[in-house]
Motif scaffolding. Structure first.
Motif, PDB file in Angstrom:
ATOM      1  N   UNK A   1       0.918  -0.877   0.105  1.00  0.00           N
ATOM      2  CA  UNK A   1      -0.441   0.265   0.430  1.00  0.00           C
ATOM      3  C   UNK A   1       0.854   1.486   0.217  1.00  0.00           C
ATOM      4  N   UNK A   2       1.809   1.515   0.964  1.00  0.00           N
ATOM      5  CA  UNK A   2       2.955   2.920   0.787  1.00  0.00           C
ATOM      6  C   UNK A   2       3.556   2.534  -0.516  1.00  0.00           C
TER       7      UNK A   2
ATOM      8  N   UNK B   1      -4.044  22.143   0.497  1.00  0.00           N
ATOM      9  CA  UNK B   1      -4.389  20.625   0.325  1.00  0.00           C
ATOM     10  C   UNK B   1      -2.600  20.244   0.691  1.00  0.00           C
ATOM     11  N   UNK B   2      -1.458  20.887   0.723  1.00  0.00           N
ATOM     12  CA  UNK B   2      -0.553  21.057   1.149  1.00  0.00           C
ATOM     13  C   UNK B   2      -0.083  20.567   2.465  1.00  0.00           C
ATOM     14  N   UNK B   3      -0.595  21.374   3.203  1.00  0.00           N
ATOM     15  CA  UNK B   3      -0.624  20.983   4.894  1.00  0.00           C
ATOM     16  C   UNK B   3      -1.627  19.282   4.771  1.00  0.00           C
ATOM     17  N   UNK B   4      -2.614  18.533   4.314  1.00  0.00           N
ATOM     18  CA  UNK B   4      -3.018  17.882   3.913  1.00  0.00           C
ATOM     19  C   UNK B   4      -2.515  16.861   3.820  1.00  0.00           C
TER      20      UNK B   4
ATOM     21  N   UNK C   1       0.957  12.409   5.319  1.00  0.00           N
ATOM     22  CA  UNK C   1       2.797  11.345   4.854  1.00  0.00           C
ATOM     23  C   UNK C   1       3.278  11.396   6.574  1.00  0.00           C
ATOM     24  N   UNK C   2       2.689  11.978   7.600  1.00  0.00           N
ATOM     25  CA  UNK C   2       3.239  12.157   8.552  1.00  0.00           C
ATOM     26  C   UNK C   2       2.474  10.849   9.239  1.00  0.00           C
ATOM     27  N   UNK C   3       1.462  10.649   8.768  1.00  0.00           N
ATOM     28  CA  UNK C   3       0.502   9.716   9.625  1.00  0.00           C
ATOM     29  C   UNK C   3       0.874   8.386   9.185  1.00  0.00           C
ATOM     30  N   UNK C   4       0.769   8.364   7.825  1.00  0.00           N
ATOM     31  CA  UNK C   4       1.371   6.395   6.620  1.00  0.00           C
ATOM     32  C   UNK C   4       1.734   6.016   7.906  1.00  0.00           C
ATOM     33  N   UNK C   5       2.632   6.387   8.022  1.00  0.00           N
ATOM     34  CA  UNK C   5       3.907   4.514   8.778  1.00  0.00           C
ATOM     35  C   UNK C   5       3.049   4.779  10.142  1.00  0.00           C
ATOM     36  N   UNK C   6       2.140   5.602  10.903  1.00  0.00           N
ATOM     37  CA  UNK C   6       1.885   5.134  11.787  1.00  0.00           C
ATOM     38  C   UNK C   6       0.845   4.752  12.160  1.00  0.00           C
ATOM     39  N   UNK C   7      -0.380   4.109  10.863  1.00  0.00           N
ATOM     40  CA  UNK C   7      -1.687   3.509  10.658  1.00  0.00           C
ATOM     41  C   UNK C   7      -1.286   1.871  10.139  1.00  0.00           C
TER      42      UNK C   7
ATOM     43  N   UNK D   1      -1.413  -1.313   7.363  1.00  0.00           N
ATOM     44  CA  UNK D   1      -1.609  -0.611   5.653  1.00  0.00           C
ATOM     45  C   UNK D   1      -2.775  -1.653   5.363  1.00  0.00           C
ATOM     46  N   UNK D   2      -3.424  -2.309   6.679  1.00  0.00           N
ATOM     47  CA  UNK D   2      -4.439  -2.987   6.494  1.00  0.00           C
ATOM     48  C   UNK D   2      -5.877  -2.111   6.656  1.00  0.00           C
ATOM     49  N   UNK D   3      -5.515  -1.061   7.722  1.00  0.00           N
ATOM     50  CA  UNK D   3      -6.069  -0.218   8.052  1.00  0.00           C
ATOM     51  C   UNK D   3      -6.207   0.473   6.622  1.00  0.00           C
ATOM     52  N   UNK D   4      -5.561   1.450   6.562  1.00  0.00           N
ATOM     53  CA  UNK D   4      -5.513   2.154   5.229  1.00  0.00           C
ATOM     54  C   UNK D   4      -6.180   1.949   4.030  1.00  0.00           C
ATOM     55  N   UNK D   5      -6.133   0.140   3.823  1.00  0.00           N
ATOM     56  CA  UNK D   5      -6.749  -0.303   2.662  1.00  0.00           C
ATOM     57  C   UNK D   5      -8.479  -0.215   3.197  1.00  0.00           C
ATOM     58  N   UNK D   6      -8.970  -0.557   4.416  1.00  0.00           N
ATOM     59  CA  UNK D   6     -10.477  -0.538   4.517  1.00  0.00           C
ATOM     60  C   UNK D   6     -10.584   1.121   4.867  1.00  0.00           C
ATOM     61  N   UNK D   7     -10.202   2.078   4.406  1.00  0.00           N
ATOM     62  CA  UNK D   7     -10.176   3.538   4.797  1.00  0.00           C
ATOM     63  C   UNK D   7     -10.051   3.683   3.267  1.00  0.00           C
ATOM     64  N   UNK D   8      -9.454   3.350   2.806  1.00  0.00           N
ATOM     65  CA  UNK D   8      -9.332   4.071   1.515  1.00  0.00           C
ATOM     66  C   UNK D   8     -10.500   3.017   0.638  1.00  0.00           C
ATOM     67  N   UNK D   9     -11.040   1.869   1.143  1.00  0.00           N
ATOM     68  CA  UNK D   9     -11.805   1.325  -0.035  1.00  0.00           C
ATOM     69  C   UNK D   9     -13.839   1.913   1.050  1.00  0.00           C
ATOM     70  N   UNK D  10     -13.362   1.866   2.233  1.00  0.00           N
ATOM     71  CA  UNK D  10     -14.214   2.650   2.694  1.00  0.00           C
ATOM     72  C   UNK D  10     -15.015   4.104   1.547  1.00  0.00           C
ATOM     73  N   UNK D  11     -13.914   4.789   1.331  1.00  0.00           N
ATOM     74  CA  UNK D  11     -14.046   6.043   1.149  1.00  0.00           C
ATOM     75  C   UNK D  11     -14.847   5.998  -0.213  1.00  0.00           C
TER      76      UNK D  11
END
Length: 122
Positions: free
Chosen positions: A43-44, A83-86, A91-97, A99-109
Motif C-alpha cells: 500500500x505504501x 492541500x499541501x498541509x493535508x 504523509x506523517x500519519x501513514x507510517x503510524x497506521x 497498511x490494512x487499516x489504510x486499505x480499509x479506509x480507502x475502500x470505505x471512501x
C-alpha cells in the motif's frame, strides 16, 4: 523487449490518465488499487509511486484543460495550496497506521463516493 511488468505499468498509467482526463481522478483512485492488485505493490509503495506519476499527469491535464478553457487558476490555488498541509499530515500519519487499516479506509471512501454518485444519478 517489453516485459509483462512494463506492459502492466503502461496499462495502469493509461487507465489513470483516462480517468484523470475524464473525472479529475486517476492517481489514488485508479493507480493505487491496480498497483496493489496487479503488481503486488505494498500500500505504501503504491501510494508513493502514484504520487510520483500524478505530478506528470497533473501537469499535462492542467495544460490541456487550460487550452479548453476549463481551468480556474484562482480556485485551483485555493484548493491546492491548503492541500499541501493535508499531504504533510497524511504523509506523517501513514507510517503510524497499519497498511490494512489504510486499505480499509480507502475502500470505505471509494464505496461512499460510489454510493453518492449512484444516488445522485437516480
Amino acid at each position: 523487449m517489453l516485459t509483462r511488468r512494463t506492459i502492466t505499468l503502461a496499462a495502469i498509467g493509461t487507465l489513470a490518465g483516462l480517468f484523470s482526463g475524464l473525472f479529475g481522478v486517476g492517481g489514488g483512485v485508479v493507480m493505487v488499487p491496480l498497483l496493489v492488485l496487479w503488481l503486488g505493490f505494498g500500500e505504501r509503495q503504491a501510494t508513493g509511486t502514484s504520487l510520483a506519476a500524478i505530478t506528470i499527469i497533473a501537469a499535462v491535464a492542467v495544460a490541456v484543460h487550460g487550452a479548453y478553457g476549463n481551468l480556474h487558476v484562482r480556485e485551483g490555488l485555493l484548493v491546492g495550496v491548503p492541500a499541501v498541509a493535508g499531504v504533510l499530515i497524511g504523509t506523517e500519519l501513514q507510517p503510524r497506521i497499519s497498511a490494512r487499516a489504510i486499505s480499509l479506509v480507502f475502500a470505505a471512501l471509494l464505496v461512499i463516493v460510489a454510493a453518492d454518485l449512484l444516488f445522485e444519478l437516480g
